[in-house]
Structure formats: C-alpha cells, structure tokens
Write an enzyme that holds these catalytic residues in place. Structure first.
Site, PDB file in Angstrom:
ATOM      1  CD  GLU A  56     -45.938 -18.681 -26.598  1.00 32.51           C
ATOM      2  OE1 GLU A  56     -46.744 -17.867 -27.092  1.00 32.51           O
ATOM      3  OE2 GLU A  56     -46.279 -19.610 -25.865  1.00 32.51           O
ATOM      4  CB  CYS A  91     -50.283 -23.175 -28.981  1.00 28.41           C
ATOM      5  SG  CYS A  91     -49.645 -22.283 -30.418  1.00 28.41           S
TER       6      CYS A  91
END
Ligand code: THU
Length: 137
Positions: A56, A91
């Site tokens: 990401e 995360c």
C-alpha cells in the site's frame, strides 16, 4: 457503486511483483487517483526486517512522488506463504499514511480474487484517526 473489478485485478497482478523472501507473504495494491490514473505497488522486504515497505505504501509513495494528491480508492490483495489468496487488510502504519490523503469518500477494496472482494469506507478502516485536520492543515 463503482465497479472495482479492474482495480481488484490490478492488485492481484501487482502481487506477483512482491519481493518477500523472508515472510513469503505476497501483497499487491492498486491506488486509483481522482484523475483516473492508477499506481500499483507490492511489498518490498529487507533483511533488516523493519525497513520493509508494504504494498500500500509503495503504491502511495509512487503516486505522491509523481505529484498526485487526490485519491478515490485503493485495492489490496495478499497471498499466504503457500500461495493461497486471502483477504488482507492494511497494517496500522499503512492506514496512518493513507489517512494523510484519504478524503471522506475514499474506499478500500480488499481482494481475494478479481471477482471476490469487499468494499469498505475509509471510516471503517480507520475510525477516529489522527490526521492533518488535527494539526490545522
Ligand atoms: N504487508 C503488506 O504489504 N501489506 C499489508 O497490508 C500487510 C502486510 C507485507 C509486509 C511484509 O512484507 C509481509 O506482508 C508480511 O508482513
């Protein structure tokens, strides 16, 4: 609702580029800008483990460094070390970094396959986040 099939497929494709010799966990992401451009990313691990960059953030940093600031959605696809695909949620560090740029309409697409994905609003992924507003920016 936007059809995220293509964004889902691009995250699955990006996963193949993962450099993950330590965890064996392969992740791909595809970040859709408001102008329609898409930046992909994969996780890039380091022998100094904490230096690892998630898929990401790879996609986000590619986009921001190309001048992008406004985003519509990000898709994320992950595979366990055996190769089995599963829903993989960002995360905490990635949630925080995405929060910097995530507007109210930003969506997160959690991809198991091109035809099996979940769509979440940003507020579900990071409720009560700390962001630019808190610093008056
Ligand atoms: N990872 C990502 O790239 N994105 C996530 O959302 C979760 C975790 C990577 C980091 C590391 O390379 C591997 O997956 C195992 O944690």
């Amino acid at each position: 609702m936007i059809n995220y099939k293509r964004l889902a497929a691009l995250a699955v494709e990006a996963k193949d580029r993962a450099y993950a010799p330590y965890s064996g966990f392969h992740v791909g992401a595809a970040l859709l800008c408001e102008n329609g451009k898409i930046y992909i990313g994969c996780n890039v691990e380091s022998a100094a483990y904490p230096a690892t960059v998630c898929a990401e953030r790879t996609a986000l940093l590619k986009a921001v460094s190309e001048g992008e600031r406004k985003f519509k959605a990000i898709s994320v696809a992950g595979s366990r070390p055996g190769g089995e695909s599963d829903y993989c949620y960002p995360c905490g560090v990635c949630r925080q970094m995405l929060h910097e740029f995530a507007g109210d309409d930003f969506e997160v697409i959690i991809v198991k396959s091109e035809s099996d994905y979940r769509v979440h609003k940003w507020s579900e992924i990071l409720p009560y986040g700390f962001g630019p507003n808190d610093l008056g920016v």
